[in-house]
Design an enzyme around this catalytic site. Structure first.
Site, PDB file in Angstrom:
ATOM      1  N   HIS A   1      20.141  25.795 -19.368  1.00 48.93           N
ATOM      2  CA  HIS A   1      18.734  25.292 -19.870  1.00 48.93           C
ATOM      3  C   HIS A   1      17.863  26.099 -19.092  1.00 48.93           C
ATOM      4  O   HIS A   1      18.057  26.738 -18.096  1.00 48.93           O
ATOM      5  CB  HIS A   1      18.550  23.894 -19.289  1.00 48.93           C
ATOM      6  CG  HIS A   1      18.871  23.664 -17.913  1.00 48.93           C
ATOM      7  ND1 HIS A   1      17.832  23.925 -16.954  1.00 48.93           N
ATOM      8  CD2 HIS A   1      19.866  23.016 -17.106  1.00 48.93           C
ATOM      9  CE1 HIS A   1      18.272  23.508 -15.679  1.00 48.93           C
ATOM     10  NE2 HIS A   1      19.379  22.964 -15.610  1.00 48.93           N
TER      11      HIS A   1
ATOM     12  N   ARG B   1      32.172  22.441 -10.976  1.00 51.77           N
ATOM     13  CA  ARG B   1      31.109  22.954 -11.747  1.00 51.77           C
ATOM     14  C   ARG B   1      30.732  24.117 -10.788  1.00 51.77           C
ATOM     15  O   ARG B   1      30.556  24.012  -9.616  1.00 51.77           O
ATOM     16  CB  ARG B   1      30.025  22.151 -11.992  1.00 51.77           C
ATOM     17  CG  ARG B   1      28.996  22.703 -12.840  1.00 51.77           C
ATOM     18  CD  ARG B   1      28.067  21.555 -13.535  1.00 51.77           C
ATOM     19  NE  ARG B   1      27.424  20.802 -12.649  1.00 51.77           N
ATOM     20  CZ  ARG B   1      27.448  19.434 -12.400  1.00 51.77           C
ATOM     21  NH1 ARG B   1      28.423  18.886 -12.919  1.00 51.77           N
ATOM     22  NH2 ARG B   1      26.710  18.757 -11.649  1.00 51.77           N
TER      23      ARG B   1
ATOM     24  N   TYR C   1      36.047  19.163 -15.688  1.00 47.72           N
ATOM     25  CA  TYR C   1      36.322  17.882 -14.894  1.00 47.72           C
ATOM     26  C   TYR C   1      37.511  16.846 -15.405  1.00 47.72           C
ATOM     27  O   TYR C   1      38.049  16.754 -16.496  1.00 47.72           O
ATOM     28  CB  TYR C   1      35.039  16.976 -15.402  1.00 47.72           C
ATOM     29  CG  TYR C   1      33.634  17.530 -15.405  1.00 47.72           C
ATOM     30  CD1 TYR C   1      33.014  17.383 -13.892  1.00 47.72           C
ATOM     31  CD2 TYR C   1      33.165  18.290 -16.413  1.00 47.72           C
ATOM     32  CE1 TYR C   1      31.859  18.142 -13.879  1.00 47.72           C
ATOM     33  CE2 TYR C   1      31.906  18.947 -16.142  1.00 47.72           C
ATOM     34  CZ  TYR C   1      31.243  18.849 -15.066  1.00 47.72           C
ATOM     35  OH  TYR C   1      30.291  19.693 -14.975  1.00 47.72           O
TER      36      TYR C   1
ATOM     37  N   HIS D   1      29.133  18.626 -21.076  1.00 47.31           N
ATOM     38  CA  HIS D   1      27.637  19.127 -21.139  1.00 47.31           C
ATOM     39  C   HIS D   1      27.371  20.673 -21.590  1.00 47.31           C
ATOM     40  O   HIS D   1      28.191  21.510 -21.730  1.00 47.31           O
ATOM     41  CB  HIS D   1      27.105  18.944 -19.802  1.00 47.31           C
ATOM     42  CG  HIS D   1      27.721  19.486 -18.663  1.00 47.31           C
ATOM     43  ND1 HIS D   1      27.361  20.937 -18.234  1.00 47.31           N
ATOM     44  CD2 HIS D   1      28.794  19.220 -17.609  1.00 47.31           C
ATOM     45  CE1 HIS D   1      28.122  21.365 -17.332  1.00 47.31           C
ATOM     46  NE2 HIS D   1      28.813  20.326 -16.901  1.00 47.31           N
TER      47      HIS D   1
ATOM     48  N   ASP E   1      25.255  19.809  -6.324  1.00 44.50           N
ATOM     49  CA  ASP E   1      24.509  20.371  -7.434  1.00 44.50           C
ATOM     50  C   ASP E   1      23.132  20.023  -6.678  1.00 44.50           C
ATOM     51  O   ASP E   1      22.704  18.883  -6.492  1.00 44.50           O
ATOM     52  CB  ASP E   1      24.681  19.385  -8.504  1.00 44.50           C
ATOM     53  CG  ASP E   1      23.596  20.152  -9.833  1.00 44.50           C
ATOM     54  OD1 ASP E   1      22.654  20.807  -9.141  1.00 44.50           O
ATOM     55  OD2 ASP E   1      23.996  19.906 -10.969  1.00 44.50           O
TER      56      ASP E   1
ATOM     57  N   ASP F   1      18.108  25.764  -9.002  1.00 43.33           N
ATOM     58  CA  ASP F   1      19.198  24.830  -9.433  1.00 43.33           C
ATOM     59  C   ASP F   1      20.520  25.409  -9.393  1.00 43.33           C
ATOM     60  O   ASP F   1      20.962  26.149 -10.090  1.00 43.33           O
ATOM     61  CB  ASP F   1      18.954  24.627 -10.885  1.00 43.33           C
ATOM     62  CG  ASP F   1      19.736  23.522 -11.466  1.00 43.33           C
ATOM     63  OD1 ASP F   1      20.598  22.832 -10.828  1.00 43.33           O
ATOM     64  OD2 ASP F   1      19.448  22.954 -12.738  1.00 43.33           O
TER      65      ASP F   1
ATOM     66  N   GLU G   1      25.772  26.955 -15.996  1.00 45.85           N
ATOM     67  CA  GLU G   1      26.537  26.069 -15.266  1.00 45.85           C
ATOM     68  C   GLU G   1      27.749  25.446 -16.323  1.00 45.85           C
ATOM     69  O   GLU G   1      27.946  24.069 -16.290  1.00 45.85           O
ATOM     70  CB  GLU G   1      25.498  24.882 -14.738  1.00 45.85           C
ATOM     71  CG  GLU G   1      24.696  24.423 -16.200  1.00 45.85           C
ATOM     72  CD  GLU G   1      23.821  23.367 -15.593  1.00 45.85           C
ATOM     73  OE1 GLU G   1      24.216  22.414 -14.961  1.00 45.85           O
ATOM     74  OE2 GLU G   1      22.529  23.329 -15.811  1.00 45.85           O
TER      75      GLU G   1
ATOM     76  N   GLU H   1      27.181  27.043 -10.789  1.00 45.60           N
ATOM     77  CA  GLU H   1      25.673  27.139 -11.386  1.00 45.60           C
ATOM     78  C   GLU H   1      25.115  28.126 -10.626  1.00 45.60           C
ATOM     79  O   GLU H   1      24.958  28.121  -9.361  1.00 45.60           O
ATOM     80  CB  GLU H   1      25.250  25.754 -11.368  1.00 45.60           C
ATOM     81  CG  GLU H   1      23.633  25.839 -12.254  1.00 45.60           C
ATOM     82  CD  GLU H   1      23.004  24.963 -12.081  1.00 45.60           C
ATOM     83  OE1 GLU H   1      22.109  24.528 -13.035  1.00 45.60           O
ATOM     84  OE2 GLU H   1      23.366  23.896 -11.488  1.00 45.60           O
TER      85      GLU H   1
ATOM     86  N   HIS I   1      14.274  21.343 -15.536  1.00 51.96           N
ATOM     87  CA  HIS I   1      14.665  21.571 -17.134  1.00 51.96           C
ATOM     88  C   HIS I   1      13.210  21.686 -17.786  1.00 51.96           C
ATOM     89  O   HIS I   1      12.512  21.060 -18.206  1.00 51.96           O
ATOM     90  CB  HIS I   1      15.018  20.115 -17.691  1.00 51.96           C
ATOM     91  CG  HIS I   1      16.495  19.712 -17.022  1.00 51.96           C
ATOM     92  ND1 HIS I   1      16.626  18.567 -16.599  1.00 51.96           N
ATOM     93  CD2 HIS I   1      17.721  20.384 -17.132  1.00 51.96           C
ATOM     94  CE1 HIS I   1      17.984  18.233 -16.157  1.00 51.96           C
ATOM     95  NE2 HIS I   1      18.564  19.576 -16.281  1.00 51.96           N
TER      96      HIS I   1
ATOM     97  N   HIS J   1      25.994  12.728 -13.469  1.00 52.44           N
ATOM     98  CA  HIS J   1      24.845  12.528 -12.851  1.00 52.44           C
ATOM     99  C   HIS J   1      25.119  11.487 -11.378  1.00 52.44           C
ATOM    100  O   HIS J   1      24.197  10.500 -11.253  1.00 52.44           O
ATOM    101  CB  HIS J   1      23.840  12.085 -13.654  1.00 52.44           C
ATOM    102  CG  HIS J   1      23.280  12.995 -14.694  1.00 52.44           C
ATOM    103  ND1 HIS J   1      23.568  12.820 -15.957  1.00 52.44           N
ATOM    104  CD2 HIS J   1      22.895  14.198 -14.391  1.00 52.44           C
ATOM    105  CE1 HIS J   1      22.900  13.618 -16.696  1.00 52.44           C
ATOM    106  NE2 HIS J   1      22.540  14.894 -15.837  1.00 52.44           N
TER     107      HIS J   1
ATOM    108  N   ASP K   1       1.007  -1.175  -0.053  1.00 52.18           N
ATOM    109  CA  ASP K   1      -0.129   0.014   0.044  1.00 52.18           C
ATOM    110  C   ASP K   1       0.798   1.268  -0.065  1.00 52.18           C
ATOM    111  O   ASP K   1       0.477   2.292   0.331  1.00 52.18           O
ATOM    112  CB  ASP K   1      -0.949  -0.008   1.106  1.00 52.18           C
ATOM    113  CG  ASP K   1      -0.563   0.061   2.619  1.00 52.18           C
ATOM    114  OD1 ASP K   1       1.165  -0.347   2.520  1.00 52.18           O
ATOM    115  OD2 ASP K   1      -0.651   0.569   3.721  1.00 52.18           O
TER     116      ASP K   1
END
Length: 430
Positions: free
Chosen positions: A359, A397, A388, A355, A263, A274, A384, A399, A366, A246, A41
């Site tokens: 965005h 990074r 790396y 990357h 992040d 963000d 951002e 942002e 996003h 990620h 449940d």
């Protein structure tokens, strides 16, 4: 809901703007999300479909919004269908929206209980020629689960096969990408909560702390400031974990001398923030870490200045790539031969910055926005850049979230969040 009631003039305006784009003699339908099961449940905490929220402010399950601007009956030009609340629901789950509360939330006068939906909709469908269905056409969407909206669309097209079908999404992509001032204020509130969380973490981090403990510190601060929590799954990556774009396990111990890429952003009233910052576990950047950090920060500052009305999305990323290339040459991560011999489809800088730079953001992290059209004032973007370097055991990074202005540089919604090396070190060693 934890957040304060939003001024319903936002939702009234949003519906007016949407209906102005509809075809003559057409009707549009928007559904709430399901409450998704886990097993037994257990369920996943409810998250409202952002489109029905954007148009009504209704933040509960089993809700339907119908818009029919040309309806012969004026009272049926805007309708909410809601799950009927009762004493049992009030005791076990908490009272759902009453008709009066729904009007206060949305500005919609006509509210029916959900059990009347098919009967009322039949009348409306006899009066319209086209029905707008709501499909997910976001450029990052990858959905395998059948949603409540999907099931409703199947039912509607099966029951009313003679009606023309149109799509709501292209209208919403444009409308939602340009923010109202009320929306910008809500995003600012989310950013301010994120600021509180980050400052808390700066006072908490030291060698030996675990990534998940840092995540917990953010969550504590977010919740006590009326946020549901993170706007997206947070990344707390120490050492080489920062080089996994990620990384969300957040289960490693942070060691002296390492950097931590954070992040993490709070949501507020379904609006996202963000943020990314990179901080030293020991409270001080090494000389090399500082060099790379400041290079990333310079790219961020230069990229931010390009976010003005009329900027082309693709050209913007090309220009940011040129700036990043220059910084990587200065850091001796690239040499001139790397640049001269680069593949135009995957430039040399992509080895260290793979990357995108920005965005759209808003109700979704996003957010909606058509990337083939020029940028406009009151769009909200992240900025951002990152570098790396697995061979050196760290990734950086940085942002911020910014609002494009009609004139001048973008307005930084994260202007109060510590970002400079000296400020971060001072706060960590206070």
């Amino acid at each position: 809901m934890k957040y304060h009631l939003i001024d319903n003039t936002l939702f009234i305006k949003n519906r007016k703007n949407f209906m102005a784009q509809m075809r003559p003699s057409s009707l549009a339908v928007f559904n709430s999300n399901d409450i998704y099961p886990i097993s037994a449940d257990s369920t996943i905490p409810f998250e409202q479909h952002r489109d029905i929220f954007y148009l009504s402010g209704v933040d509960q399950e089993e809700s339907i919004l119908v818009l029919f601007p040309d309806c012969p009956k004026e009272k049926h030009r805007e309708i909410l269908f809601l799950k009927e609340t009762n004493e049992h629901i009030a005791i076990w789950e908490g009272e759902k929206l009453t008709k009066e509360a729904a009007f206060k939330t949305s500005g919609i006068k006509t509210v029916y209980w959900l059990q009347d939906m098919e009967k009322v909709l039949f009348e409306l469908m006899t009066q319209c020629d086209t029905v707008y269905i709501n499909t997910n056409e976001h450029y990052r969407a990858s959905v395998e689960t059948e949603t409540r909206e999907d099931r409703f669309t199947k039912w509607l097209k099966d029951k009313y096969p003679a009606h023309s079908v149109a799509k709501s999404n292209p209208i919403l992509q444009r409308l939602r990408s340009v923010k109202d001032q009320i929306e910008i204020d809500l995003i600012q509130q989310a950013c301010d909560i994120t600021n509180k969380g980050f400052r808390r973490v700066l006072n908490f981090v030291n060698p030996g702390v675990w990534e998940y403990e840092i995540e917990a510190e953010f969550m504590h601060e977010f919740l006590i400031n009326r946020s549901k929590g993170f706007a997206y799954t947070p990344i707390i990556g120490s050492g080489n974990n920062a080089n996994v774009l990620h990384y969300i396990e957040n289960n490693q111990q942070c060691k002296a001398g390492e950097l931590i890429l954070i992040d993490a952003g709070a949501e507020y009233a379904n609006y996202a923030s963000d943020m990314t910052r990179t901080i030293p576990v020991s409270g001080r950047f090494s000389k090399r870490q500082k060099e790379v950090y400041n290079a990333v920060n310079r790219v961020k500052n230069a990229a931010t200045k390009m976010l003005i009305p009329g900027t082309d999305w693709a050209e913007y990323h090309v220009e940011v790539g040129k700036i990043m290339t220059s910084e990587l040459l200065g850091l001796n991560l690239l040499d001139k031969a790397d640049v001269q011999n680069e593949d135009p489809d995957w430039p040399a800088y992509k080895k260290y910055f793979m990357h995108g730079t920005s965005h759209h953001m808003g109700l979704d992290t996003h957010d909606y926005g058509i990337l083939t059209e020029p940028m406009q004032a009151n769009m909200v973007f992240t900025v951002e850049p990152g570098i790396y370097i697995p061979d050196e055991g760290f990734g950086i990074r940085i942002e911020d979230d910014v609002v494009i202005q009609e004139k001048g540089e973008p307005f930084n919604l994260m202007r109060n969040i510590p970002i400079e090396v000296d400020e971060i070190e001072a706060l960590m060693n206070k």
